[in-house]
Each structure stands twice: as C-alpha cells, then as structure tokens.
Design a protein around this motif. Sequence first.
Motif, PDB file in Angstrom:
ATOM      1  N   LEU A 159      12.142   4.190   1.849  1.00 19.82           N
ATOM      2  CA  LEU A 159      13.537   3.875   1.563  1.00 19.82           C
ATOM      3  C   LEU A 159      14.368   4.315   2.763  1.00 19.82           C
ATOM      4  N   HIS A 160      14.908   3.351   3.477  1.00 24.94           N
ATOM      5  CA  HIS A 160      15.657   3.637   4.699  1.00 24.94           C
ATOM      6  C   HIS A 160      17.103   4.030   4.378  1.00 24.94           C
ATOM      7  N   PRO A 161      17.749   4.767   5.279  1.00 24.03           N
ATOM      8  CA  PRO A 161      19.160   5.078   5.068  1.00 24.03           C
ATOM      9  C   PRO A 161      19.989   3.815   4.859  1.00 24.03           C
ATOM     10  N   TRP A 162      20.875   3.866   3.900  1.00 27.39           N
ATOM     11  CA  TRP A 162      21.836   2.788   3.620  1.00 27.39           C
ATOM     12  C   TRP A 162      21.151   1.512   3.096  1.00 27.39           C
ATOM     13  N   GLN A 163      19.887   1.596   2.695  1.00 28.83           N
ATOM     14  CA  GLN A 163      19.185   0.390   2.252  1.00 28.83           C
ATOM     15  C   GLN A 163      19.534   0.035   0.809  1.00 28.83           C
ATOM     16  N   ASP A 164      19.621  -1.249   0.530  1.00 22.41           N
ATOM     17  CA  ASP A 164      19.782  -1.764  -0.819  1.00 22.41           C
ATOM     18  C   ASP A 164      18.470  -1.537  -1.569  1.00 22.41           C
ATOM     19  N   VAL A 165      18.483  -0.656  -2.558  1.00 22.90           N
ATOM     20  CA  VAL A 165      17.233  -0.304  -3.241  1.00 22.90           C
ATOM     21  C   VAL A 165      16.679  -1.473  -4.048  1.00 22.90           C
ATOM     22  N   THR A 166      17.511  -2.456  -4.356  1.00 21.27           N
ATOM     23  CA  THR A 166      17.015  -3.616  -5.107  1.00 21.27           C
ATOM     24  C   THR A 166      16.298  -4.613  -4.215  1.00 21.27           C
ATOM     25  N   ALA A 167      16.328  -4.378  -2.904  1.00 24.00           N
ATOM     26  CA  ALA A 167      15.752  -5.356  -1.974  1.00 24.00           C
ATOM     27  C   ALA A 167      14.614  -4.788  -1.146  1.00 24.00           C
TER      28      ALA A 167
ATOM     29  N   ASP B 233      11.505  -4.753  -1.503  1.00 23.24           N
ATOM     30  CA  ASP B 233      10.325  -5.616  -1.365  1.00 23.24           C
ATOM     31  C   ASP B 233      10.649  -6.912  -0.629  1.00 23.24           C
ATOM     32  N   ARG B 234      11.919  -7.102  -0.258  1.00 21.69           N
ATOM     33  CA  ARG B 234      12.317  -8.334   0.435  1.00 21.69           C
ATOM     34  C   ARG B 234      12.841  -8.077   1.837  1.00 21.69           C
ATOM     35  N   ASP B 235      13.482  -6.939   2.041  1.00 26.42           N
ATOM     36  CA  ASP B 235      14.040  -6.644   3.361  1.00 26.42           C
ATOM     37  C   ASP B 235      12.945  -6.651   4.415  1.00 26.42           C
ATOM     38  N   GLU B 236      13.239  -7.279   5.518  1.00 23.88           N
ATOM     39  CA  GLU B 236      12.278  -7.314   6.623  1.00 23.88           C
ATOM     40  C   GLU B 236      12.822  -6.507   7.790  1.00 23.88           C
ATOM     41  N   TRP B 237      11.943  -5.786   8.434  1.00 21.41           N
ATOM     42  CA  TRP B 237      12.315  -4.857   9.501  1.00 21.41           C
ATOM     43  C   TRP B 237      11.523  -5.170  10.754  1.00 21.41           C
ATOM     44  N   THR B 238      12.149  -4.997  11.890  1.00 25.67           N
ATOM     45  CA  THR B 238      11.419  -5.017  13.149  1.00 25.67           C
ATOM     46  C   THR B 238      10.705  -3.686  13.300  1.00 25.67           C
ATOM     47  N   HIS B 239       9.400  -3.728  13.441  1.00 23.11           N
ATOM     48  CA  HIS B 239       8.621  -2.502  13.604  1.00 23.11           C
ATOM     49  C   HIS B 239       8.450  -2.203  15.093  1.00 23.11           C
ATOM     50  N   LEU B 240       8.898  -1.017  15.496  1.00 25.29           N
ATOM     51  CA  LEU B 240       8.782  -0.608  16.895  1.00 25.29           C
ATOM     52  C   LEU B 240       7.543   0.258  17.075  1.00 25.29           C
ATOM     53  N   GLU B 241       6.921   0.096  18.233  1.00 26.09           N
ATOM     54  CA  GLU B 241       5.674   0.821  18.475  1.00 26.09           C
ATOM     55  C   GLU B 241       5.633   1.580  19.789  1.00 26.09           C
ATOM     56  N   ALA B 242       6.537   1.281  20.718  1.00 25.11           N
ATOM     57  CA  ALA B 242       6.500   1.955  22.017  1.00 25.11           C
ATOM     58  C   ALA B 242       7.886   1.890  22.651  1.00 25.11           C
ATOM     59  N   SER B 243       8.085   2.685  23.686  1.00 23.08           N
ATOM     60  CA  SER B 243       9.385   2.704  24.364  1.00 23.08           C
ATOM     61  C   SER B 243       9.242   3.298  25.757  1.00 23.08           C
ATOM     62  N   GLY B 244      10.234   2.988  26.595  1.00 17.95           N
ATOM     63  CA  GLY B 244      10.286   3.551  27.938  1.00 17.95           C
ATOM     64  C   GLY B 244      11.593   3.153  28.596  1.00 17.95           C
TER      65      GLY B 244
END
Length: 455
Positions: free
Chosen positions: A19-27, A29-40
């Motif tokens: 459960l992400h901050p500020w997320q709609d708890v009713t959604a 199973d539907r909300d889609e997120w960009t998954h980050l894996e690395a940075s520089g």
Amino acid sequence: MSGVVQAADETWKTDDHFLHPWQDVTAMDRDEWTHLEASGGIYVRDSKGNQLIDGPGGMWCVNVGHGREEIVEAVAGQMRKLSYFSPWSMASTASSELAQRLTAMTPGDLNTVFFTTGGSTAVDSALRFVFFYNNCLGRPEKKHIISRVNAYHGSTYLTASCSGKMREKAQMDMIEDTIHFLPCPKPKDRAADMSVEAFCDEKVADLENKILELGADKVAAFIAEPVLASGGVIIPPEGYYKRCHEICKKHDVLFIADEVVTAFGRLGYYFASEDVFGVTPDLLTTAKGLTSGYLPLGALFISDRLIEEIKSVSNEPRSFFSGFTYSGHPVSVAAAQANLDIFENDKLLEHVREISPYFANALKSLSDLPVVTDVRVQGMMAAVECELDAGTPDENRDTGFTAKVDAICQELGLLVRPTYNACVMSPPLTITKAEIDDLVAKLREGITRAMQIED
C-alpha cells in the motif's frame, strides 16, 4: 504512478501487497506502477531497461544524485564498525560528530540538534517541543498553531493536522480546535486588480489578524515552508517570509522554519531561511537532502534561547519525553557525513547558484504553450502549472491532465511529479545545462501530446 494511461509492456505492473502513500485502497489491484531497478547520476532505470531523467529527484531528496559510491562505502564501513546504538542510554561518536558539523552550519543560535527518522518526525518533534517549552514556562494555554492553506508538514497525526492540502484531509481524522490555516500566499491567485506588493501586505496582515483573533497568549507557533513545496512550489511574494517572522517576534509567537525540502542545496545554500530570506527561526526542521535520500534521517534544530529560558524557570529536571529508536542512527549519520563531503568536494552549492538561473529560463520557455498558465521556479525546484479549467479553485482543479503528462513523459524518458494541476521538478542538483535542455524538451513534448489528447 499511473492510473490514467495503461501501458502494454511489463514496465508498468500492479503492486498488490504494497500500500503506497496516498494510494486509493480500492484500486490496489488495478493501479499500475513503473518499477525501478537501477539508478545513476540524474537517471533511474525501469524494469525494461529504459533510462529516465529523475525529474522529481526521488521525493525532493536525491540532491547529490544517484549511485554515489562515496556514500555507499561510508555506510558499509559504519555498518562494520557500529551498526546501532541506543540513543536513550548511550552516545555514539559518529552521531556526535555530525551534530557538531551541522550546528556549525545552522543560522543564528540553532545549536542543539534533535535527530529524527525523517521530515514528518522532525516537524512533529518541533511542534511537541513548542508545547513542552510553553508547559515548562507555565503557559499551558499557549498551544495554538498557525499554518497555511497548501502547506505540507508531514504524515504523523500532528503534522498532517498542520498540513493545509485540504483535499487530502478527506476521510482522515485531524486536530481541528487548536490548528488554524491562513489563506495561501500564492501571488498568481490574487485579485486581478491587486499588485503583488498589496497582496503581500494582505497575507502578512492575515497572520497578525489571526494572532490577535486567537490571542497572542494562546498562539504558540507559526509554521512555514520558505517555499510551499508539495503544495505546488508556491513562492510567496518577496519579503513575506521575513515580515511574518517579524510579526511572530512582535507577539511572542515561535517561528518554525520547515526546511525539509529547501535545505541542503535545493535553493543554493545549506539552509535557506537566513541566506535566502533573511530569517533566523526559533526552530528549524530538515531531512531529505541531509542524506540525499540514501537513508532515512531528519533533524530538528533548537534555538539556544529556548533552552536557556527552560533552564531559567526552575532548577527542577525538565525532560523532553520524545525520541525514536533510530534517533541519530550511526549508519544514517555516516550517509549524511559522506553526503556533506560531496557537497564540499564538488562545490555543489556554488553549482546550484550558477545553474539555477539557466534552469529557470529553460522552464519558463514553456510559457508559450497555451495550457501553461504559470511557471514558478526558485533555486532547483519548479512547478509548471497547467490549466484546462482556469479560474477553478486549486482544491477543485482537475489532476488528470498532469497525470497524462507524466505518463507520456515516462515514454519519452522523463519522470514528472504531478501535483494537482502542476508538473513539479526538483532534479538532482548535479544536473548540467545539457541535461536541463533534455528535461525541458521532454516536458514540452509531454505537455504538447497531452494537449492533443484533450483536443
């Protein structure tokens, strides 16, 4: 996050159990997120290998950029040396040394630091210290707090109650009887026939009138971000912050500077209150850029005057019964020390002061787009406000357009933080002019394409 534009590839995934901050708890199973894996540097990489400019700098915090080995090595070394200590019963050399280093940087007599776990707990601690201070001085009725509409001060019960982003208070319990909100000091929303100078006079008068209405003997503190960050990079009129400080001194009201965002280089200085706005506050809070987001750490700085006044009223013990298991955590402290070393070695404050006018001019070039109604920039924080429904109050404005801009910009290689009807930018302070040009070009295309969808 995107709940607006669905993507076909696997970069965008649901996150059913987090459960992400500020997320709609009713959604969930539907909300889609960009998954980050690395940075520089100024970039992050998603799970499909796409490189994106980190426009928001994480959450206003990745000031020295991603992937700094200096911080990685410092953290690993501290873990091997001392991984934890109890701040209730012991001291640690690492934490003591950071406290000494930080208080040498702070304005005025802010020579006591109380370490916390982040920005919310730093502000919560500041407010609790204000109550503690007035109790020690025998003023138990002096407990009212004045904040502002569109301010953001944290996510604890107390700090959320002091936050003035009104649409985010729905469904959440808040303290209401002792917390009061002044109208937002956003020059763009002043009356059409009012000058900026007259608007500033009005907003300063709002503070004094509220103190007089409540009674100065009842008002404990005024809390203010120099720039209202999460409210949409709202920059009050010139002189407003300093004049509010003077009103507080006049009426014996403590001035809390919330520099969770604006400290550690975001405005070109370690602390902006004094160097940018000419204010030496009674209490100052910070976090984010203190470690550049590598590990959680916040801090509250307290005026010597307040400590001395508590000491002067009685010889009895006066314990501040507040603290956290991870106060002054040695590993977070090591990250902060390495972070500050980078600031010094890379002359990062000088870089920000040199490049920020270029950043401002580049973003202001977007003003020719018909949907862009305001571009606000101070230092290395900015908001490009987009209005399809001009004239609608902030709290009612549609957020869908900037969410579309964000989704399109991600396809182009840029992360945007949609904040109501504004695209917010606070990139790593290490950004170059060429990278700024790339960021602005991508943002221009994102806004243009979102406009075409609306048409």
